[in-house]
Motif scaffolding. Structure first.
Motif, PDB file in Angstrom:
ATOM      1  N   CYS A  42      -9.259  -6.048  14.015  1.00 32.09           N
ATOM      2  CA  CYS A  42      -9.992  -7.067  14.770  1.00 32.09           C
ATOM      3  C   CYS A  42      -9.035  -7.857  15.666  1.00 32.09           C
ATOM      4  O   CYS A  42      -8.013  -8.352  15.195  1.00 32.09           O
ATOM      5  N   CYS A  45      -8.829 -11.807  14.328  1.00 35.35           N
ATOM      6  CA  CYS A  45      -8.227 -12.240  13.063  1.00 35.35           C
ATOM      7  C   CYS A  45      -7.305 -11.199  12.458  1.00 35.35           C
ATOM      8  O   CYS A  45      -6.751 -11.405  11.386  1.00 35.35           O
ATOM      9  N   CYS A  81     -16.304  -6.726  11.929  1.00 34.54           N
ATOM     10  CA  CYS A  81     -15.273  -7.464  11.209  1.00 34.54           C
ATOM     11  C   CYS A  81     -15.955  -8.340  10.156  1.00 34.54           C
ATOM     12  O   CYS A  81     -16.775  -9.193  10.485  1.00 34.54           O
ATOM     13  N   CYS A  84     -14.861 -12.241  10.499  1.00 33.72           N
ATOM     14  CA  CYS A  84     -15.472 -12.994  11.607  1.00 33.72           C
ATOM     15  C   CYS A  84     -16.996 -12.864  11.602  1.00 33.72           C
ATOM     16  O   CYS A  84     -17.676 -13.582  12.320  1.00 33.72           O
TER      17      CYS A  84
END
Ligand SMILES: [Zn+2]
Length: 394
Positions: A42, A45, A81, A84
């Protein structure tokens, strides 16, 4: 036999596998491809994810092969993700985010712009607009400069100005910073005043590294160096000092002989005496008898030449005092101005005798600048000009 994976790596991008190929028109091929990685990270993050959410197709233009345009039709997966709680599109090596062309295509455009004779042929070969070419040119030159010239200030630099353009009747100048150690241009800035220069070169690190700065006798450069390079010693360029009386000598001679460029006196008067033959010196001396003002200017200039042949800084220091004392007797305006300059720049002039440094290299780059300007028929954008110049000199 050439395996498919090798051909794929050549035609496609490092991570992309070729899945289909077709000649879509007389001038263009379409290559289909996809990434096959097991997971993606991702971008927000940095958590890896292997959950494919969905996918979409993007069209990316790639560098042409043998005049044939290449269009990549890529199947891009979107991963989910978990951290997130959002999907993200997988990045592809060789294509910058939000670009519709590959890095290779953009490099190729730069190559064409530098090698084709005119913009129109680049536009035709790459089937793109002039605006796109300029954008890419700017971006690629910037990348090249950043990768080649990204080191802190060296110990010895040179500063000089040259003409850039005329805007609304006013001449605009740029300042070049030469790296004497690596024999290259380090930075180019717009303008020549302290305030203009300060913020433009603020991003280069290591101001305290600079020990020597060669410059011509400009007060604005001196105050800039004093403030910006706290540990630097300034060296007034020898050739600028030697040229100080040239305009006055030429003017006085033209008043006598008229503006004849071929007049042998023109160069006889401008050469140092020790470079002349005996009979030439003799001819000058006899001619000067009738022109006392020119004679005084001539001998003042000769005194400058003699001064610069002094060996050692102690001796030079005494010689400069003798010279300025001698010039103090003169009633001629140009000589009075010369004396004021010599007194005002005394330390910077004497530093030459300690270091032997001149600004000759910096002036050499000014000649390169003239060529760059000529080739581009004058630049309107300073940023563009800066990149061109830095690229031409490294
Ligand atoms: Zn995330």
């Amino acid at each position: 036999m050439l395996s498919h994976s090798r051909l794929s790596r050549f035609m496609m991008l490092p991570e992309v596998q070729l899945t289909a190929w077709k000649q879509s028109s007389a001038f263009e091929s379409t290559a289909q491809g996809k990434k096959t990685s097991g997971f993606e990270v991702c971008p927000k993050c940095a958590t890896p994810s292997s959950v494919v959410y969905d996918h979409r197709f993007v069209k990316i233009r790639d560098a042409p092969v043998r005049g044939n345009g290449i269009l990549l039709r890529l199947k891009k997966r979107r991963f989910f993700c978990k951290t997130c709680k959002k999907p993200f599109t997988e990045p592809v090596d060789g294509i910058r985010k939000s670009h519709r062309t590959t890095a290779r295509f953009r490099r190729s455009v730069l190559w064409a712009a530098e090698n084709f004779s005119d913009l129109k042929s680049v536009r035709r070969a790459y089937r793109c607009s002039s605006g796109f070419i300029y954008t890419v040119l700017f971006e690629q030159l910037d990348l090249r400069v950043k990768s080649k010239i990204n080191y802190p200030w060296p110990t010895t630099i040179g500063i000089d100005e040259h003409f850039f353009t005329r805007r609304r009747g006013r001449a605009e100048f740029v300042t070049v910073f030469t790296d004497h150690k690596n024999k290259r241009l380090r930075e180019v800035a717009f303008g020549k005043t302290k305030d203009e220069l300060k913020y433009q070169v603020a991003n280069v690190e290591g101001r305290e590294n600079v020990k020597h700065v060669t410059l011509d006798m400009s007060d604005s450069y001196r105050s800039f160096v004093k403030e910006f390079f706290p540990n630097a010693q300034m060296i007034a360029d020898k050739f600028h000092v030697l040229r100080l009386l040239t305009p006055a000598i030429n003017k006085a001679r033209v008043a006598i002989t008229g503006d004849k460029r071929k007049s042998p006196l023109r160069w006889l008067l401008l050469k140092p005496r020790y470079k002349l033959k005996y009979f030439e010196r003799d001819a000058i001396d006899r001619w000067l008898i009738d022109y006392p003002e020119l004679k005084e200017l001539y001998w003042a200039r000769e005194a400058l030449f003699t001064f610069y042949r002094t060996k050692g800084s102690e001796r030079a220091s005494r010689a400069l005092i003798r010279l300025t004392d001698h010039l103090a007797h003169s009633k001629i305006k140009a000589i009075k101005t010369l004396r004021r300059t010599l007194v005002n720049w005394r330390n910077e002039i004497l530093n030459y005798f300690k270091t032997g440094l001149t600004n000759a290299r910096t002036e050499g780059f000014n000649n390169v600048a003239k060529l760059v300007q000529k080739r581009a028929y004058g630049y309107t954008s300073f940023e563009n000009y800066r990149l061109r110049l830095l690229n031409a000199c490294c």
